[in-house]
Scaffold this active site. Sequence first.
Site, short mmCIF file in Angstrom:
data_model
loop_
_atom_site.label_atom_id
_atom_site.label_comp_id
_atom_site.label_asym_id
_atom_site.label_seq_id
_atom_site.Cartn_x
_atom_site.Cartn_y
_atom_site.Cartn_z
N CYS A 1 5.74 6.20 4.69
CA CYS A 1 4.67 5.33 4.20
C CYS A 1 3.87 5.94 3.04
O CYS A 1 2.95 5.32 2.52
CB CYS A 1 3.74 4.93 5.34
SG CYS A 1 4.55 3.82 6.51
N GLU B 1 0.79 -5.29 11.27
CA GLU B 1 1.37 -4.78 10.04
C GLU B 1 2.86 -5.11 10.00
O GLU B 1 3.43 -5.34 8.94
CB GLU B 1 1.15 -3.27 9.96
CG GLU B 1 1.42 -2.69 8.61
CD GLU B 1 0.95 -1.26 8.49
OE1 GLU B 1 -0.15 -1.05 7.93
OE2 GLU B 1 1.66 -0.35 8.94
N HIS C 1 3.91 -5.26 3.34
CA HIS C 1 3.97 -5.85 4.68
C HIS C 1 3.58 -7.32 4.61
O HIS C 1 2.83 -7.73 3.74
CB HIS C 1 3.00 -5.15 5.64
CG HIS C 1 3.27 -3.71 5.86
ND1 HIS C 1 4.29 -3.26 6.66
CD2 HIS C 1 2.64 -2.61 5.37
CE1 HIS C 1 4.27 -1.94 6.66
NE2 HIS C 1 3.28 -1.52 5.88
N HIS D 1 0.85 -1.19 0.00
CA HIS D 1 0.00 0.00 0.00
C HIS D 1 0.88 1.24 0.00
O HIS D 1 2.11 1.15 0.09
CB HIS D 1 -0.98 0.00 1.19
CG HIS D 1 -0.35 0.12 2.54
ND1 HIS D 1 -1.05 0.50 3.66
CD2 HIS D 1 0.91 -0.07 2.97
CE1 HIS D 1 -0.25 0.52 4.71
NE2 HIS D 1 0.95 0.18 4.31
N HIS E 1 5.01 0.40 -0.56
CA HIS E 1 5.76 -0.54 0.28
C HIS E 1 4.83 -1.68 0.68
O HIS E 1 3.62 -1.57 0.53
CB HIS E 1 6.34 0.15 1.52
CG HIS E 1 5.28 0.67 2.45
ND1 HIS E 1 4.53 1.79 2.19
CD2 HIS E 1 4.84 0.18 3.63
CE1 HIS E 1 3.67 1.99 3.18
NE2 HIS E 1 3.83 1.02 4.07
N HIS F 1 -1.20 -10.33 -1.88
CA HIS F 1 -0.40 -9.89 -3.02
C HIS F 1 -1.11 -8.81 -3.86
O HIS F 1 -0.95 -8.75 -5.07
CB HIS F 1 0.04 -11.07 -3.88
CG HIS F 1 1.11 -11.87 -3.22
ND1 HIS F 1 0.83 -12.80 -2.24
CD2 HIS F 1 2.45 -11.84 -3.36
CE1 HIS F 1 1.97 -13.32 -1.82
NE2 HIS F 1 2.97 -12.76 -2.48
#
EC number: 4.1.2.50
Length: 150
Positions: A26, A136, A32, A17, A30, A76
């Site tokens: 952020c 996260e 997680h 996201h 990137h 994904h």
Amino acid sequence: MGRKIRLTKEFRFEMAHALWKYDGLCKHFHGHSYILRVTVMGEPIEDKKSPKYGMVMDFGLLKQIVHEEVVDRMDHALVLNNDSEHQALLSLPEMGERVILTQYQPTCENMLLEMAERIKPRLPKGVLLHSLRLNETANSFAEWYAEDNK
């Protein structure tokens, strides 16, 4: 004497996201490795003729619901606020990428709110969504509790 029992199942998925207009790192694309813990609450079935006798809910059914409503959609995928101005997004679906555009900023907190709304109506009668926890990172998570959202 109460008979309420809580069941928890853990799910893992990978997701990327970016936080539109965020003032930190952020704001960049990137990803997680998320861990979602889903806790439901109810009373064990007392009907001895039921194949689910003694269960609050079949763990297999909980797995199916959470996969259909959350994991299979988000694993994904790239999740972005629909208002974001990333022009490169227009070509991503043609490349076979999984892009989800949301009406909200895709923070851990907001994703939990959507997850709760998607899971709750799918639960069997008498089984309530008690809580969700979304990690996260290994040491950062958000939690949603039904009792806080009445």
